[in-house]
Each structure stands twice: as C-alpha cells, then as structure tokens.
Scaffold this motif. Structure first.
Motif, PDB file in Angstrom:
ATOM      1  N   VAL A 209      42.737  34.868  32.932  1.00  6.81           N
ATOM      2  CA  VAL A 209      43.360  35.748  33.919  1.00  6.81           C
ATOM      3  C   VAL A 209      43.146  35.144  35.309  1.00  6.81           C
ATOM      4  O   VAL A 209      42.036  34.720  35.644  1.00  6.81           O
ATOM      5  CB  VAL A 209      42.750  37.167  33.872  1.00  6.81           C
ATOM      6  CG1 VAL A 209      43.336  38.034  34.989  1.00  6.81           C
ATOM      7  CG2 VAL A 209      42.978  37.809  32.515  1.00  6.81           C
ATOM      8  N   LEU A 210      44.219  35.075  36.088  1.00  4.61           N
ATOM      9  CA  LEU A 210      44.120  34.591  37.473  1.00  4.61           C
ATOM     10  C   LEU A 210      44.186  35.786  38.417  1.00  4.61           C
ATOM     11  O   LEU A 210      45.160  36.552  38.388  1.00  4.61           O
ATOM     12  CB  LEU A 210      45.288  33.672  37.793  1.00  4.61           C
ATOM     13  CG  LEU A 210      45.139  32.166  37.563  1.00  4.61           C
ATOM     14  CD1 LEU A 210      46.343  31.460  38.168  1.00  4.61           C
ATOM     15  CD2 LEU A 210      43.854  31.605  38.154  1.00  4.61           C
ATOM     16  N   THR A 211      43.182  35.939  39.262  1.00  6.86           N
ATOM     17  CA  THR A 211      43.195  37.035  40.238  1.00  6.86           C
ATOM     18  C   THR A 211      43.446  36.454  41.630  1.00  6.86           C
ATOM     19  O   THR A 211      43.492  35.234  41.799  1.00  6.86           O
ATOM     20  CB  THR A 211      41.849  37.766  40.268  1.00  6.86           C
ATOM     21  OG1 THR A 211      40.833  36.801  40.546  1.00  6.86           O
ATOM     22  CG2 THR A 211      41.535  38.426  38.937  1.00  6.86           C
ATOM     23  N   LYS A 212      43.587  37.331  42.571  1.00  3.50           N
ATOM     24  CA  LYS A 212      43.683  36.956  43.986  1.00  3.50           C
ATOM     25  C   LYS A 212      44.832  35.985  44.275  1.00  3.50           C
ATOM     26  O   LYS A 212      44.719  35.117  45.152  1.00  3.50           O
ATOM     27  CB  LYS A 212      42.349  36.363  44.469  1.00  3.50           C
ATOM     28  CG  LYS A 212      41.161  37.278  44.210  1.00  3.50           C
ATOM     29  CD  LYS A 212      39.925  36.868  44.990  1.00  3.50           C
ATOM     30  CE  LYS A 212      38.777  37.818  44.673  1.00  3.50           C
ATOM     31  NZ  LYS A 212      37.549  37.512  45.372  1.00  3.50           N
ATOM     32  N   ILE A 213      45.900  36.107  43.511  1.00  3.20           N
ATOM     33  CA  ILE A 213      47.047  35.238  43.760  1.00  3.20           C
ATOM     34  C   ILE A 213      47.579  35.466  45.177  1.00  3.20           C
ATOM     35  O   ILE A 213      48.027  34.533  45.846  1.00  3.20           O
ATOM     36  CB  ILE A 213      48.132  35.502  42.686  1.00  3.20           C
ATOM     37  CG1 ILE A 213      47.582  35.079  41.319  1.00  3.20           C
ATOM     38  CG2 ILE A 213      49.423  34.755  42.994  1.00  3.20           C
ATOM     39  CD1 ILE A 213      48.533  35.199  40.171  1.00  3.20           C
ATOM     40  N   TRP A 237      48.338  32.149  30.410  1.00  2.00           N
ATOM     41  CA  TRP A 237      47.588  32.771  31.496  1.00  2.00           C
ATOM     42  C   TRP A 237      48.325  34.009  32.001  1.00  2.00           C
ATOM     43  O   TRP A 237      49.546  34.050  32.005  1.00  2.00           O
ATOM     44  CB  TRP A 237      47.461  31.792  32.661  1.00  2.00           C
ATOM     45  CG  TRP A 237      46.463  30.696  32.428  1.00  2.00           C
ATOM     46  CD1 TRP A 237      46.653  29.561  31.711  1.00  2.00           C
ATOM     47  CD2 TRP A 237      45.142  30.640  32.945  1.00  2.00           C
ATOM     48  NE1 TRP A 237      45.546  28.778  31.726  1.00  2.00           N
ATOM     49  CE2 TRP A 237      44.573  29.423  32.492  1.00  2.00           C
ATOM     50  CE3 TRP A 237      44.360  31.480  33.745  1.00  2.00           C
ATOM     51  CZ2 TRP A 237      43.279  29.031  32.815  1.00  2.00           C
ATOM     52  CZ3 TRP A 237      43.083  31.084  34.068  1.00  2.00           C
ATOM     53  CH2 TRP A 237      42.543  29.884  33.595  1.00  2.00           C
ATOM     54  N   VAL A 238      47.554  34.987  32.462  1.00  2.00           N
ATOM     55  CA  VAL A 238      48.153  36.166  33.082  1.00  2.00           C
ATOM     56  C   VAL A 238      47.662  36.231  34.526  1.00  2.00           C
ATOM     57  O   VAL A 238      46.462  36.056  34.783  1.00  2.00           O
ATOM     58  CB  VAL A 238      47.744  37.459  32.344  1.00  2.00           C
ATOM     59  CG1 VAL A 238      48.340  38.679  33.042  1.00  2.00           C
ATOM     60  CG2 VAL A 238      48.180  37.411  30.895  1.00  2.00           C
ATOM     61  N   GLY A 239      48.610  36.406  35.460  1.00  2.00           N
ATOM     62  CA  GLY A 239      48.217  36.543  36.855  1.00  2.00           C
ATOM     63  C   GLY A 239      48.203  38.002  37.265  1.00  2.00           C
ATOM     64  O   GLY A 239      49.019  38.794  36.783  1.00  2.00           O
ATOM     65  N   VAL A 240      47.257  38.375  38.103  1.00  2.00           N
ATOM     66  CA  VAL A 240      47.226  39.761  38.603  1.00  2.00           C
ATOM     67  C   VAL A 240      46.986  39.772  40.104  1.00  2.00           C
ATOM     68  O   VAL A 240      46.452  38.811  40.674  1.00  2.00           O
ATOM     69  CB  VAL A 240      46.125  40.619  37.927  1.00  2.00           C
ATOM     70  CG1 VAL A 240      46.391  40.788  36.442  1.00  2.00           C
ATOM     71  CG2 VAL A 240      44.756  40.023  38.164  1.00  2.00           C
ATOM     72  N   VAL A 241      47.416  40.856  40.723  1.00  2.00           N
ATOM     73  CA  VAL A 241      47.065  41.078  42.127  1.00  2.00           C
ATOM     74  C   VAL A 241      46.349  42.424  42.190  1.00  2.00           C
ATOM     75  O   VAL A 241      46.947  43.474  41.964  1.00  2.00           O
ATOM     76  CB  VAL A 241      48.317  41.075  43.029  1.00  2.00           C
ATOM     77  CG1 VAL A 241      47.942  41.475  44.449  1.00  2.00           C
ATOM     78  CG2 VAL A 241      48.975  39.708  43.016  1.00  2.00           C
ATOM     79  N   ASN A 242      45.069  42.354  42.413  1.00  2.00           N
ATOM     80  CA  ASN A 242      44.285  43.592  42.517  1.00  2.00           C
ATOM     81  C   ASN A 242      44.266  44.062  43.955  1.00  2.00           C
ATOM     82  O   ASN A 242      44.723  43.359  44.862  1.00  2.00           O
ATOM     83  CB  ASN A 242      42.852  43.350  42.061  1.00  2.00           C
ATOM     84  CG  ASN A 242      42.776  42.991  40.600  1.00  2.00           C
ATOM     85  OD1 ASN A 242      43.395  43.642  39.765  1.00  2.00           O
ATOM     86  ND2 ASN A 242      42.023  41.940  40.294  1.00  2.00           N
ATOM     87  N   ARG A 243      43.661  45.205  44.143  1.00  2.00           N
ATOM     88  CA  ARG A 243      43.535  45.699  45.504  1.00  2.00           C
ATOM     89  C   ARG A 243      42.489  44.891  46.260  1.00  2.00           C
ATOM     90  O   ARG A 243      41.458  44.509  45.695  1.00  2.00           O
ATOM     91  CB  ARG A 243      43.147  47.184  45.480  1.00  2.00           C
ATOM     92  CG  ARG A 243      44.320  48.067  45.132  1.00  2.00           C
ATOM     93  CD  ARG A 243      43.868  49.437  44.798  1.00  2.00           C
ATOM     94  NE  ARG A 243      43.003  49.434  43.613  1.00  2.00           N
ATOM     95  CZ  ARG A 243      42.359  50.501  43.180  1.00  2.00           C
ATOM     96  NH1 ARG A 243      42.465  51.641  43.839  1.00  2.00           N
ATOM     97  NH2 ARG A 243      41.613  50.431  42.108  1.00  2.00           N
ATOM     98  N   SER A 244      42.789  44.634  47.529  1.00  2.00           N
ATOM     99  CA  SER A 244      41.827  43.916  48.370  1.00  2.00           C
ATOM    100  C   SER A 244      40.745  44.898  48.815  1.00  2.00           C
ATOM    101  O   SER A 244      40.875  46.111  48.615  1.00  2.00           O
ATOM    102  CB  SER A 244      42.531  43.349  49.598  1.00  2.00           C
ATOM    103  OG  SER A 244      42.997  44.438  50.380  1.00  2.00           O
TER     104      SER A 244
END
Ligand code: GDP
Ligand code: MG
Length: 638
Positions: A209-213, A237-244
C-alpha cells in the motif's frame, strides 16, 4: 463466499471467548492457524490511518512520534443494515462503546496500563471488535511502527524490540502482510518492504500500500510504484490518500475524506487510468476478497489440523484420568481404601517387610546404652558429693547407726538423671515413627492411584495400558488427603509419645521411690561397717567410710540402670510402637464419619496442577469441537 470470512470471524470470536489469543502457552492454539492481516511499516508511514479508512471510522490514536505501542487486534464484524454500530474490548467484556472517540481514549489508556506513560512498547495485544453495517468482515492487526533510533525516554533496545515483535507476527505463514510505504519516500528505504521481503521473499502474502501520494514533491508521481515498476509484488500496489494531520486537527470526517480521496484519483491526470484500483474503499474490498481466497485455500488444512488436535487433546485428557467417585459412598470407600492401604504399608515398615523398623531397635541397642553410659555415675558420686549429701541428710542430728536418708538421697540423685536418656529414647523412637508415616504416605498414594484408575478402567473398557501411564510424576495426587492422613497419624503418634513419656519416666521415678531391700541385706558385713554402732562417731565422715558408702551406692545405681536399660524399651514399644501398629488412624476414622459430602470431596481433591490442566484441556477441546462443527456446517451448505 462472505460465509467464509464470517466463519473465521466466528471461530476467532470463539477463540477469544475461550481464552485462545494465539499466545505461546502449553495448549495448542487454533487462533494461530487462522488467517489474519497485519499492518506493518515505518513509524508515521500511515498504518493507523489506513486501518481507519478501511474500517471507515475514526477510532485509532494517530499522529507523529510513536503512537501505536501495543499490537491492536481489530476484528470487524458486519452486522445488519440499520443496526447501531458499536465496539467492544476483550479486556472490558460487556461494555459497549458507541462513541468512537471513547474507543480511542480506551486504546490509549489500555496501552499506558501495560507500558506505563513512557514511550515503551509491549507485545501484549489489545483486542478490539467493531460491529457495524459499514464494515467488511476482517481481522486486522495494527503494529507499532518500525524505527531507526531510540528517542528520549526509550531504551536503546527499542528499535530491535519493535522489529522482533513485528517479525513474530508476520513470519507466521497464515499472516497476510499489509505493507505500508509512504509515497513521498524512496521505496528503497521502505521499512515495510524490507521486513516483509525477509519473511515472504516471493511476495505471496504481501499486499503493498502506498500512502501520502498527495504529499509527493511537485513534478514527481507514484505511477511507476503503483504499476509495480519500482518494486514488484505478486499483487498490484494500492495507493491511498489519507487525511493529513491538518485534516485531523480540523475534524474532517471519514465520509468527506473518502470523497476527496476518490476525487483525487479520478481527477489527477497521472492516476486516472489506475483510479478503479486505488483508494481506501477499494483497499477494504480487495482485502476482504483476498482474505476470502486465502481462507478458502486454507480450510482443508485447518480442518485436518482441528481433527488432529482434537485427537491429541482427547488422548491427553484420558491420560490424566477421570476425577474420582462422584457420590458420598464412593468417596468414603476410596478414602477408607487409601487409609487401609496406608495402615498396612506402615505396619510392613515396622515389621521388617519394608525397611525402617530396624532403626528403632538401634535406639534400644545403641543410643540408649550409650546415653546411659555418658551419665558417669562414678563422677556423680564424687567424695565431695557424698559428703555433702550425707551431711545434708543428717540435718541437725548426725546419723547414729547407718546414713539411711543419705543413702536414699545419693541413690535418688543418680537414678533421677536416667530420666534424660529415657526421655531421649522416647523422642528418638517418635522421630522414627514419624519418618515412617511420610514414607508410607508416599508409597500409599502411588499405589492407590493405580488401584483407583484400574477400578475406573475396568468399569469402562479394560484399558490396562493406563495403569502404566498413570504411574507417572503426576501421581502427587490428593494433596488434601495426604495432608489430612499424615496429620492424623502424626497427631496419634504425638499422643502415644506423651503417654509413653509418662510411663517411661514413671519407671525411673519408681526406682527412686522404693529401693530393692534384698540388695542391702546381701551386702558383705564389712561394707556395712558404717552402720556398726561401735564405730567411733568421728570415723563416720572420714574418706574410707564415705568411699565405702559411695561404692555401695554406685553398685546399686548400676544395678538399677541395667534393669531400666531393659525395661525402658519395653515401655516404649508397649506405648508407642505397638500402639502405632494397632490404632494409628482410629481417631481419623471417627472424625471421617462426621464429615459432610463436601468435605469428603475436598479430601479427594487432586493436585491443583492436574485439575487445572484437565479444565484447560477441556475448554480448549470445546473450542476445537465448536470450530469443527462451524466449519463442517459451512462445508455442507456449499
Ligand atoms: P502510523 O504511525 O504509521 O500509524 O501513522 P499514522 O496513521 O499515525 O499517520 C502519521 C501522520 O501522517 C498523521 O499525521 C497522518 O495524518 C499523516 N498521514 C497519513 N497518511 C497520510 C496521507 O495519505 N496523506 C497525508 N497528507 N497525510 C497522511
Ligand atoms: Mg499507528
């Protein structure tokens, strides 16, 4: 298909309820054989954020620095649409949390309870279940983040400790590794990739998993990484954008965050073509599907493991034997049997069939004579002593014919010292009789367990092989009965000792109270000169006169001593040894008759360790049996 995950979820819940948390213990663990998903990655890589967006709820402590300090085993249970969602901790059974901010606080508090308010870590997991219509069935484990250096307040070993803890979780073949790497760092430096490659070199159970894209440098993008060109894994791979952190501070909620994430992938030109397999929602579904696939492939293995373990548990249970006789009569019978056996073994020790009784004869033959010898009557009857006692006995009037009173006092003062050795002999024999009680108790309990097991075995099928296995070290059976019987026996011995001491000392005292007249009658005349009235009154206290008295007294005392040497053993055997053979447990039997059923059972209680083991095995067996039934039901319904 959804059946399978809820099946595993159900079994996991049963595990939790029946105390199987997969920890190393003396019992087989079912938990360990069930697939689970562990989240790994460097500190602040976004692990907890990913977990939260998979769950679709804010409930985890998040932020910079080391926040997750204990493993969190998170079970998601999908419940019916419209039902109210809630959370439950294993350590707070029956307390339903509907406020997820309170869940977060409880995770923090429970972490501190184990580790203190320091930045220390602990490998004792927190178990949390979330019941919601909006989750997919999953079990996820959040782990402390991997770090490079210890910070203020942490021991130097922390870097290694965290790594070891993480590795312990992910090296299990049933663990699916959710490897989290932040996109704003080079994959070559990813802690997640580094450790998962160690335990899963082929990438078969690693999901990247890739975060912080959204945080990548302007002009760079994650396309190569997401397409597997930077580092190849078996699964895409799965990309995500989490809350900052700013979003969190502003309380941006999950729904808004998910919408924004969706928009981000569909509107950013670089990622448009990948948008269908990006984002937290996709990740949650993908995980669930993946888990289903894994479970499906593992079910046959799990089934055969369960069958094998059930057989093992059953065989150990039968080896431990049944708890004995349930009714009062049976219990009384068992106790009497054991006591009778003990009595018999004890007698055999005294009668020379078993060793130990000869030591009693040794007391009579060696210890007592040696002690008597040490009294040294000749020293007691020194010239000064004789003079002193004779004069004292005379009182104001010197004796005229024979020092009758003086003789008595001299004899008494010597004979009375025989009390010491007499008492010592009583005590010595008492000590030996007591030792034999302990010996006989040990021998009895080994034999009686065999007898009772044989009895139980014959009642069922005649499995005499149990006779052999029962003769193991666990035969420290019935500690309560053991204590009671030996206490009763020793109490009896004490009573016998008291009687014996009285009787034996009486023998000595009797010698003081009446002297053997014949001895004095038979004395040769010249020894009796002291009594000659013609003898000058002034000769009466000279040395040769006193010496003659002394030698008369000495030979009288020696005669008495020789006779006591023979009669003391008679008294001891009569009062102690013979009595021990006859009535050691009489008093105990009287008391036994008065006991209630409950007290009888507590007498037959086994070694707590054996009982504990039996209960633990039974509980684990129940877990495996219910798991077997659950799995069979799903297998049939397919
Ligand atoms: P953990 O230590 O791996 O559990 O990381 P956290 O989930 O606690 O995240 C660490 C910090 O990074 C938090 O402040 C998060 O808000 C932030 N963060 C995590 N993922 C992302 C992301 O995809 N984008 C942005 N902008 N911030 C993120
Ligand atoms: Mg965390």
């Amino acid at each position: 298909m959804d059946n399978l995950i809820s099946l595993v979820n159900k079994i996991q819940r049963a595990c939790t309820a029946l105390g199987d948390h997969g920890e190393a213990s003396a019992l087989p663990t079912l938990w360990e054989s069930l697939p689970s998903i562990a989240v790994v990655g460097g500190q602040s890589s976004g692990k907890s954020s990913v977990l939260e967006s998979v769950v679709g709820k804010d409930f985890l402590p998040r932020g910079s620095g080391i926040v997750t300090r204990r493993p969190l085993v998170l079970q998601l249970h999908k419940i019916d649409e419209g039902s109210r969602e809630y959370a439950e901790f294993l350590h707070l059974p029956r307390k339903r949390f509907t406020d997820f901010a309170a869940v977060r606080r409880e995770i923090q508090d429970e972490t501190d309870r184990e580790t203190g308010r320091s930045k220390q870590i602990s490998s004792v997991p927190i178990h949390l279940s979330i019941y919601s219509p909006n989750v997919v069935n999953l079990t996820l484990i959040d782990l402390p983040g991997l770090t490079k250096v210890a910070v203020e307040g942490q021991p130097d070993s922390i870097v290694q400790d965290i790594e070891n803890m993480v590795r312990a979780f992910i090296e299990k073949p049933n663990c699916i590794i959710l490897a989290i790497s932040p996109a704003n760092q080079d994959l070559a430096t990813s802690d997640a990739i580094k450790i998962s490659r160690e335990v899963d070199p082929t990438g078969e159970r690693t999901l990247g998993v890739l975060t912080k894209i959204d945080l990548m440098d302007k002009g760079t993008d994650a396309v190569d990484m997401l397409e597997g060109k930077s580092y190849r894994l078996k699964f895409p791979w799965v990309g995500v954008v989490n809350r900052s952190q700013a979003d969190i501070n502003k309380n941006v909620d999950m729904i808004a965050a998910r919408r924004r994430e969706r928009e981000y992938f569909s509107s950013t030109p670089e990622y448009k073509h990948l948008a269908h397999r990006m984002g937290s929602e996709y990740l949650a579904k993908m995980l669930s599907k993946h888990l289903e696939g894994v479970i499906k492939s593992k079910i046959p293995g799990i089934q055969s493991l369960i069958n094998k373990t059930i057989a093992e548990l059953e065989s150990e249970l039968s080896r431990l034997g049944k708890p004995i006789a349930a009714d009062a009569g049976g219990k009384m019978y068992s106790i009497m049997e054991i006591c009778r056996l003990f009595d018999q073994i004890y007698k055999e020790h005294l009668d020379g069939i078993r060793p130990g009784g000869d030591k009693i004869y040794n007391v009579f033959d060696n210890q007592l004579p040696a002690a008597l010898k040490r009294l040294q009557f000749d020293k007691q009857l020194s010239m000064e002593n004789i003079r002193k006692l004779i004069t004292e006995a005379d009182g104001y009037q010197p004796h005229l014919i024979a020092p009758e009173q003086g003789y008595r006092r001299l004899i008494e003062s010597s004979v009375v010292t025989i009390r010491g050795p007499a008492e010592a002999a009583v005590d010595a024999v008492h000590g030996l009789l007591k030792d034999l009680v302990h010996k006989a108790i040990n021998e009895t309990l080994v034999i009686s367990r065999i007898l009772i097991d044989a009895f139980v075995c014959m009642e069922e099928t005649a499995c005499f092989s149990q006779l052999v296995t029962c003769n193991g070290p666990e035969l420290k059976q019935y500690p309560a009965l053991r204590v009671e019987v030996s206490n009763a026996a020793i109490e009896s011995l004490e009573r016998m000792k008291d009687t014996s001491k009285k009787a034996t000392l009486q023998l000595v005292d009797m010698e003081c109270s009446y002297l053997t007249v014949d001895f004095f009658r038979k004395l040769p005349q010249d020894a009796d000169k002291g009594g000659n009235p013609t003898h000058s009154i002034f000769d009466r206290y000279n040395d040769s006169y006193l010496r003659r008295i002394g030698s008369t007294v000495l030979s009288y005392v020696n005669m008495v001593c020789a006779s006591l040497r023979n009669s003391i053993p008679k008294s001891i055997v009569y009062c102690q040894v013979r009595e021990a053979k006859r009535s050691l447990l009489d008093h105990f039997f009287t008391e036994l008759g008065k006991l209630e059923q409950k007290q009888l059972s507590s007498l037959l209680n086994e070694d707590p360790a054996v009982m504990e083991r039996r209960t633990a095995l039974a509980k684990r067996l129940e877990l495996y049996r219910s798991a077997q039934a659950e799995i069979d039901a799903v297998a049939w319904s397919k």
